[in-house]
Design a protein around this motif. Sequence first.
Motif, PDB file in Angstrom:
ATOM      1  N   ILE A 181     -46.939 -53.599 -18.436  1.00 17.00           N
ATOM      2  CA  ILE A 181     -45.845 -53.869 -19.314  1.00 17.00           C
ATOM      3  C   ILE A 181     -45.068 -55.421 -18.860  1.00 17.00           C
ATOM      4  N   LYS A 182     -44.939 -55.104 -17.399  1.00 12.86           N
ATOM      5  CA  LYS A 182     -44.063 -56.180 -16.669  1.00 12.86           C
ATOM      6  C   LYS A 182     -44.832 -57.417 -16.683  1.00 12.86           C
ATOM      7  N   LYS A 183     -46.210 -57.625 -17.082  1.00 12.22           N
ATOM      8  CA  LYS A 183     -46.891 -58.659 -17.059  1.00 12.22           C
ATOM      9  C   LYS A 183     -47.033 -59.317 -18.724  1.00 12.22           C
ATOM     10  N   SER A 184     -46.615 -58.338 -19.479  1.00 13.51           N
ATOM     11  CA  SER A 184     -46.693 -58.760 -20.852  1.00 13.51           C
ATOM     12  C   SER A 184     -45.366 -59.138 -21.696  1.00 13.51           C
ATOM     13  N   GLU A 185     -45.747 -59.712 -22.823  1.00 15.72           N
ATOM     14  CA  GLU A 185     -44.674 -60.036 -23.717  1.00 15.72           C
ATOM     15  C   GLU A 185     -44.717 -59.291 -25.054  1.00 15.72           C
ATOM     16  N   VAL A 186     -44.657 -58.146 -24.870  1.00 12.15           N
ATOM     17  CA  VAL A 186     -44.759 -57.103 -25.833  1.00 12.15           C
ATOM     18  C   VAL A 186     -43.188 -56.728 -26.400  1.00 12.15           C
ATOM     19  N   TYR A 187     -42.932 -57.011 -27.559  1.00  4.82           N
ATOM     20  CA  TYR A 187     -41.548 -56.464 -27.983  1.00  4.82           C
ATOM     21  C   TYR A 187     -41.216 -55.065 -27.882  1.00  4.82           C
ATOM     22  N   ASN A 188     -41.750 -54.230 -28.405  1.00  8.15           N
ATOM     23  CA  ASN A 188     -41.566 -52.872 -28.280  1.00  8.15           C
ATOM     24  C   ASN A 188     -42.571 -52.142 -27.636  1.00  8.15           C
ATOM     25  N   PRO A 189     -42.565 -52.209 -26.125  1.00 10.68           N
ATOM     26  CA  PRO A 189     -43.710 -51.513 -25.379  1.00 10.68           C
ATOM     27  C   PRO A 189     -43.728 -50.263 -25.698  1.00 10.68           C
ATOM     28  N   VAL A 190     -45.170 -49.413 -25.475  1.00 14.72           N
ATOM     29  CA  VAL A 190     -45.306 -48.167 -25.897  1.00 14.72           C
ATOM     30  C   VAL A 190     -45.542 -47.615 -24.413  1.00 14.72           C
ATOM     31  N   ALA A 191     -44.897 -46.442 -24.174  1.00 15.86           N
ATOM     32  CA  ALA A 191     -45.216 -45.496 -23.110  1.00 15.86           C
ATOM     33  C   ALA A 191     -46.425 -45.147 -22.758  1.00 15.86           C
ATOM     34  N   PHE A 192     -47.068 -44.859 -21.727  1.00 16.99           N
ATOM     35  CA  PHE A 192     -48.492 -44.507 -21.458  1.00 16.99           C
ATOM     36  C   PHE A 192     -48.879 -43.163 -22.238  1.00 16.99           C
ATOM     37  N   GLU A 193     -47.906 -42.361 -22.260  1.00 12.57           N
ATOM     38  CA  GLU A 193     -48.167 -41.104 -22.992  1.00 12.57           C
ATOM     39  C   GLU A 193     -48.524 -41.304 -24.576  1.00 12.57           C
ATOM     40  N   ASP A 194     -48.110 -42.382 -25.093  1.00 15.12           N
ATOM     41  CA  ASP A 194     -48.074 -42.614 -26.595  1.00 15.12           C
ATOM     42  C   ASP A 194     -49.370 -43.708 -26.800  1.00 15.12           C
ATOM     43  N   MET A 195     -50.111 -44.102 -25.731  1.00 12.88           N
ATOM     44  CA  MET A 195     -51.043 -44.816 -25.894  1.00 12.88           C
ATOM     45  C   MET A 195     -52.162 -44.100 -26.570  1.00 12.88           C
ATOM     46  N   ASN A 196     -53.150 -44.815 -27.443  1.00 16.67           N
ATOM     47  CA  ASN A 196     -54.455 -44.160 -27.878  1.00 16.67           C
ATOM     48  C   ASN A 196     -55.235 -43.419 -26.905  1.00 16.67           C
ATOM     49  N   LEU A 197     -56.149 -42.362 -27.125  1.00 15.68           N
ATOM     50  CA  LEU A 197     -56.723 -41.526 -26.030  1.00 15.68           C
ATOM     51  C   LEU A 197     -57.597 -42.430 -25.161  1.00 15.68           C
ATOM     52  N   ALA A 198     -58.519 -43.283 -26.129  1.00 14.98           N
ATOM     53  CA  ALA A 198     -59.199 -44.332 -25.393  1.00 14.98           C
ATOM     54  C   ALA A 198     -58.837 -45.008 -24.217  1.00 14.98           C
ATOM     55  N   SER A 199     -57.630 -45.785 -24.723  1.00 11.22           N
ATOM     56  CA  SER A 199     -56.977 -46.473 -23.751  1.00 11.22           C
ATOM     57  C   SER A 199     -56.568 -45.835 -22.477  1.00 11.22           C
ATOM     58  N   LYS A 200     -55.893 -44.566 -22.744  1.00  9.37           N
ATOM     59  CA  LYS A 200     -55.353 -43.801 -21.656  1.00  9.37           C
ATOM     60  C   LYS A 200     -56.793 -43.345 -20.665  1.00  9.37           C
ATOM     61  N   ASP A 201     -57.636 -42.990 -21.184  1.00 11.95           N
ATOM     62  CA  ASP A 201     -58.819 -42.566 -20.577  1.00 11.95           C
ATOM     63  C   ASP A 201     -59.470 -43.773 -19.755  1.00 11.95           C
ATOM     64  N   TYR A 202     -59.321 -44.868 -20.469  1.00  9.25           N
ATOM     65  CA  TYR A 202     -59.927 -46.060 -19.676  1.00  9.25           C
ATOM     66  C   TYR A 202     -58.905 -46.306 -18.748  1.00  9.25           C
ATOM     67  N   LEU A 203     -57.649 -46.293 -18.614  1.00  9.65           N
ATOM     68  CA  LEU A 203     -56.880 -46.598 -17.389  1.00  9.65           C
ATOM     69  C   LEU A 203     -56.836 -45.651 -16.335  1.00  9.65           C
ATOM     70  N   ILE A 204     -57.026 -44.447 -16.679  1.00 11.30           N
ATOM     71  CA  ILE A 204     -57.321 -43.242 -15.686  1.00 11.30           C
ATOM     72  C   ILE A 204     -58.497 -43.351 -14.866  1.00 11.30           C
TER      73      ILE A 204
END
Length: 487
Positions: A225-248
């Motif tokens: 998030i710190k490296k991004s320019e996203v206006y409304n950042p999404v918390a990790f828990e609210d990311m979609n399942l595939a993205s969370k699984d990938y980051l874990i």
Amino acid sequence: MQKGSFIGIDFGTTNTSVVRVFNDEHGYKTVNLGEGGDYPFSSIVAIPRQNGGSLKFGRDIKNHREELSSDYEIFTSMKSFLGTNKEFKVGDHRYSATEITTLFLKYIKDYISRTHPDVDLSKAGLSFPVDFSPEARRELRTAAENAGIKVNSFLSESTAAYFANRKAGQAFSKVMVLDWGGGTFDISILELKKNSITETAVFGERVGGDDIDFALAKRVHAEIIKKSEVYNPVAFEDMNLASKDYLISWCEKAKIEISNTEDDYESAIYNYGMYGTKSITVSVNLFNGVVEPIIKSRIRKAVDAALGRANLKPASIDAIVIVGGSSNLASYEEAITNIFKDSQVILPDKPQWSTAEGAALMQIIGGNFKLNNSLGLYLSDGSIFPILKEGEHGVGSVIETLSFSLTEDTQDAHFNFANEDGVMFERATIPTKGYLNEIIRLSARIDDDQIARIQLYNNSMGDLQHSKPTNVEVNKLTFYYDISGLK
């Protein structure tokens, strides 16, 4: 002492180890039966969302996880869901944890059959976490047997790990085994004599490498998030399942690399939802900042609890055996060394294989073990009436019928089950008619999954509903093992 070939399986949250022990008149030798060489099987199953696709397992998923995620549901940590009612939906199908575990164990059996044609995996000894519920133990047995593997014996993971490392610990009298894996932290405090091992206390905590991966993923998500320019950042828990699984999964690789090298880990995270692709560095300091609070808040408390059950202090322990997939974390080893300053620390060369080897060795002993602490009934005068007795009863023991009468006019009878030290395990309430001459009958047995199963029955109750037996299961037993058969 049994002779022949014996298989031990340590079904893990993250990895599963399988070891073959061959025992003859000259002694025994071990062979690690791994995936793609001397590696435990990755406990991962991928099921296609559309009919017609092939199932995938283990390291094949680990190496191609990102590509597979679009067409497959990827399942990890199935061990954590055994004994629960959780279902997993894939397309039009629903799977239980038992069914997915069956698929995985069948894959292991088929894989070993192809790569080691001389190994017969039709039967095995299994290990289980100390706090594994009766339901979880039943479902693990069911999964194994549905996969074509008959369960010969069960043994707690931490005690099994000592069996495999007993030669390193045999010179000591009190040894603590710490088995920290992907999902559980298991402890056995053992009293050693020449030909015996006695469990003074066992303790289990549901905390493991998976908790580190998840906590690290939340920290890395914050760095993204710190490296991004996203206006409304999404918390990790609210990311979609595939993205969370990938980051874990990415964080698990970072954990392994930092643990092995003690250097910072730098790598790209590709196509991470709205944040796109970012190059991220996990420093050793950041990593330790995630791990150390888990060690202080969960691991230290579990160690203290185990010592408390045995009425011991750290200085009472002669040696510590450290095993399990999470045992190579530098901050963990440092913390344990600081707690047990005067104890010998035993670090096996291949800690992930110890528990499976112990589960195999258990079969050579032939089930020759007895209760170390009696299980009894807490009576109204504060005394304990022993039902299953220390040194007399063990796995396979059966108590046919004991009869108890009411001491007062009441509509129900309370049965409290405790060990001889007065530590309460389970409670049961039996409906009664309130007659002082009313008899309640009790029978008990200890099965090979190391659970005491007790049945209470009041045949004075007339209607069918109230005359059904009440079943009680106690899974916190400790045992004495005769190891004279092991060389």
